[in-house]
Design an enzyme around this catalytic site. Structure first.
Site, short mmCIF file in Angstrom:
data_model
loop_
_atom_site.label_atom_id
_atom_site.label_comp_id
_atom_site.label_asym_id
_atom_site.label_seq_id
_atom_site.Cartn_x
_atom_site.Cartn_y
_atom_site.Cartn_z
N HIS A 296 0.81 -1.23 -0.01
CA HIS A 296 -0.03 0.03 -0.07
C HIS A 296 0.85 1.17 -0.01
O HIS A 296 1.87 1.25 0.70
CB HIS A 296 -0.79 0.06 1.32
CG HIS A 296 -0.41 0.18 2.33
ND1 HIS A 296 -0.06 1.47 2.90
CD2 HIS A 296 -0.23 -0.78 3.54
CE1 HIS A 296 0.27 1.22 4.34
NE2 HIS A 296 0.38 -0.11 4.53
N ASP B 76 6.00 1.95 6.59
CA ASP B 76 4.78 1.55 6.41
C ASP B 76 4.17 2.31 5.56
O ASP B 76 3.51 3.36 5.91
CB ASP B 76 4.31 1.34 7.99
CG ASP B 76 3.17 0.78 8.02
OD1 ASP B 76 2.53 0.28 6.84
OD2 ASP B 76 2.12 1.02 8.83
N GLU C 185 -4.97 2.26 2.64
CA GLU C 185 -4.75 1.04 3.59
C GLU C 185 -5.07 1.47 4.99
O GLU C 185 -5.75 1.12 5.73
CB GLU C 185 -3.58 0.19 3.36
CG GLU C 185 -3.65 -1.04 3.95
CD GLU C 185 -2.87 -0.92 5.64
OE1 GLU C 185 -2.81 -2.09 5.96
OE2 GLU C 185 -2.69 0.03 5.89
N GLU C 186 -4.28 2.51 5.34
CA GLU C 186 -4.45 3.12 6.55
C GLU C 186 -5.69 3.59 7.22
O GLU C 186 -5.98 3.75 8.35
CB GLU C 186 -3.28 4.28 6.94
CG GLU C 186 -1.99 3.79 6.55
CD GLU C 186 -1.17 2.89 7.63
OE1 GLU C 186 -2.03 2.53 8.65
OE2 GLU C 186 -0.17 2.41 7.25
N ASP D 253 3.48 -5.89 3.72
CA ASP D 253 3.25 -4.88 4.43
C ASP D 253 4.57 -5.14 5.13
O ASP D 253 5.34 -6.02 5.36
CB ASP D 253 2.16 -4.95 5.08
CG ASP D 253 1.30 -3.56 5.49
OD1 ASP D 253 2.28 -2.67 5.93
OD2 ASP D 253 0.42 -3.17 5.61
N HIS E 21 4.67 3.41 12.83
CA HIS E 21 3.84 4.69 12.82
C HIS E 21 4.48 5.69 13.72
O HIS E 21 3.85 6.67 14.74
CB HIS E 21 2.40 4.18 13.61
CG HIS E 21 1.55 3.62 12.75
ND1 HIS E 21 0.24 3.68 12.79
CD2 HIS E 21 1.72 3.02 11.35
CE1 HIS E 21 -0.34 3.12 11.85
NE2 HIS E 21 0.50 2.65 11.01
#
Length: 354
Positions: A66, A177, A209-210, A232, A319
């Site tokens: 993604h 990510d 995606e998030e 991922d 994150h």
């Protein structure tokens, strides 16, 4: 990793791509895959799909990652010219204050910082973690009128951190990510095309995606696939504060991570592990008893069900603005994707035997 691969990776990581605003990052990806794909297209929301055409009787395999990263959005602009924040994806309120950020406006980037009261001025009972909605960006504006000359409500915001090479093959950046996933999908496609595999290989860079794997839902509806390998990042437990009770015993530099359980299809999982063994690639295993939390959860139920496996790049500090990966893992994931596509035509079907 050669210079071309490194340049592609760093350009992906340094091109802002917050969820819902992925077009600049997708352009980087499209420009790269056009050199070796037989067809490249995008859909109305910016999902990018690149195809290598194999033999007529070969299976169709998707390699996906993604494109979007977490970030913030300008929720409102107050009378003093401060930008009040909303979240884009799973923004971590524990690492936000005192950070440099960039507001991405229609007229170009605007620099700012997330406000933080100095330690000297805080009472002990004020040392609490404010929600993202309680935090604000200072762009240096004198008042609302001055701020609104350059920024609008709805403009996305990302941390300003970029790529930093650490010791050995370790690299830190925001947005690992999951630009590393789109990197491996592109590289897997390139390697498959160079090997002239019999399978038709479709590399996909999904959006949003998030925000709930929304791009994968769109793409899964569009494509008729025999199997999907979703790449991922995943958590490691090899650092102070790591949680092996939650992440398992996953380490940087120990190879690709193959998921087992839930959406991960048992036949494809075994086929991936065989491809890894035949290619002399060490893999790590990770349990996913309830779900993967990735685009795999959309692809595996698309069109009545598509055999899907989640393959992960080990990642520290997910994150945050300083996510860390090992590029040896990254290259081996791409090699594993290509190795699977090379063996995929040996399987009459990936269906489970009941």
């Amino acid at each position: 990793m050669n210079d071309s691969q490194w340049d592609f990776l760093t350009e992906l990581l340094e091109t802002p791509s917050p969820s819902g605003y992925e077009t600049r990052g997708q352009r980087v990806w499209v420009d790269y895959v056009e050199a070796f794909a037989d067809e490249v297209r995008t859909d109305d929301y910016g999902n990018a799909i690149a195809t290598y055409e194999g033999s007529d009787d070969g299976p169709t395999i998707a390699l996906t990652g993604h494109a979007d990263e977490i970030g913030f959005i300008v929720n409102r602009i107050d009378d003093d010219g401060f930008l009040h924040l909303g979240s884009i994806g799973g923004s971590d309120r524990t690492v936000t204050k005192g950070q440099h950020v960039t507001v991405h406006t229609a007229d170009g980037p605007v620099s700012g910082v997330i406000a933080q009261t100095a330690i000297h001025l805080r009472d002990a009972d004020e040392d609490k973690l404010d929600d993202i909605s309680e935090q604000a960006v200072d762009i240096g504006a004198a008042d609302r009128e001055e701020a609104t000359e350059v920024v609008e409500v709805g403009d996305p915001i990302t941390f300003s951190s970029t790529v930093e090479e650490l010791m050995g093959t370790r690299v830190a950046a925001r947005g690992m990510d999951n630009r590393v996933g789109t990197w491996t999908a592109a590289e897997g496609l390139r390697l498959a095309a160079e090997a002239e595999v019999d399978a038709t290989v479709v590399a996909v860079s999904t959006v949003q995606e998030e925000l709930g794997t929304r791009g994968a839902k769109m793409v899964g509806f569009q494509l008729d696939l025999d199997a999907v390998l979703v790449v991922d990042v995943t958590h490691v437990s090899d650092y102070p504060g790591g949680r092996p009770d939650k992440a398992g015993d996953i380490e940087l530099g120990a190879g690709p991570v193959v998921g087992r359980g839930s959406a991960n299809h048992p036949v494809v999982t075994q086929a991936v592990r065989k491809a890894a063994a035949d290619a002399d690639i060490d893999v790590q295993l990770q349990a996913a008893g309830m779900g993967t939390g990735t685009d795999a959860r959309e692809f595996f139920v698309a069109r009545g069900g598509v055999p899907t496996v989640n393959i992960s790049v080990p990642n520290r500090y997910m994150h945050t603005p300083v996510e860390v990966i090992d590029t040896d893992d990254l290259e081996e994931v791409a090699e594993l994707l290509a190795a699977f596509t090379e063996q995929a035509s040996r399987y009459d079907t990936f269906a489970v035997d009941v």
